[in-house]
Write a protein that holds these residues in place. Structure first.
Motif: not given
Length: 199
Positions: A149-152, A133-137, A75-78
């Motif tokens: 493609v759609p993010r989800e 992965i969501l945080k990274g993208i 849980d380290l913010s990018f």
């Protein structure tokens, strides 16, 4: 503020968890009894019941703790490393932490992710990966219009792929170091498997 557990309590729970993991690997979860667990941990049944209601509670609490540890570890913010070059072959610290955490608890992960009767653990780990992965993208490309493609769908695709790579790594007895695996996973996620575009 949460109270820190007595080191003796931590050690006892670790012994019971280790015994559970070993026995699941040897016999499968269904065949294990509380007596089996306490015998393997060289503890008495009364000690077991001071900490857990039954073997299901031990299983649930153990999986909950390991998921919590993984979540906190990655849980380290990018945002904290804005200068990081995602196109380099250097793995990001969050990816390294992911594999290090799995490596440090490899016996548990190997059993819990491959045992057929424990899909809840796999589901929890996948949820952690989805969030990761969501945080990274979102950090790398916040604009949906610039995704192919759609993010989800992208997030779910990579979460499933990451999980399968982790399972493969564990099943092969971790032939590569965590840092090397982190680099491979980042490279294939960002650049794909080809050195040059074959098309």
């Amino acid at each position: 503020m949460s109270r820190k557990l007595d080191p003796r309590v931590v050690r006892t729970r670790q012994m019971l968890r280790d015994a559970l993991v070993e026995l699941i690997h040897e016999q499968g979860y269904e065949k294990i009894t509380v007596q089996d667990i306490t015998s393997r941990a060289t503890l008495n049944r009364a000690t077991f019941y001071l900490h857990y209601r039954d073997k299901l509670d031990l299983l649930y609490q153990s999986s909950k703790e390991i998921v919590k540890d993984l979540t906190e570890c990655i849980d380290l913010s990018f945002e904290e490393d804005k200068e990081f070059d995602f196109l380099s072959d250097k793995p990001h610290i969050v990816f390294i932490r992911l594999f290090e955490q799995v490596s440090q608890n490899s016996n548990l992960y190997k059993v819990f992710l491959t045992e057929k009767n424990m899909p809840h653990f796999t589901s929890r780990i996948k949820d952690v990966l989805v969030d990761f992965i969501l945080k990274g993208i979102n950090h790398v490309q916040p604009d949906d219009q610039l995704l192919t493609v759609p993010r989800e769908i992208a997030v779910r695709y990579f979460a499933a792929a990451f999980l399968e790579v982790i399972v493969w790594w564990l099943e092969k007895d971790m032939p590569y170091a965590p840092k090397y695996m982190a680099g491979l996973l980042m490279r294939i996620a960002i650049k794909g498997p080809y050195v040059n575009n074959p098309f």
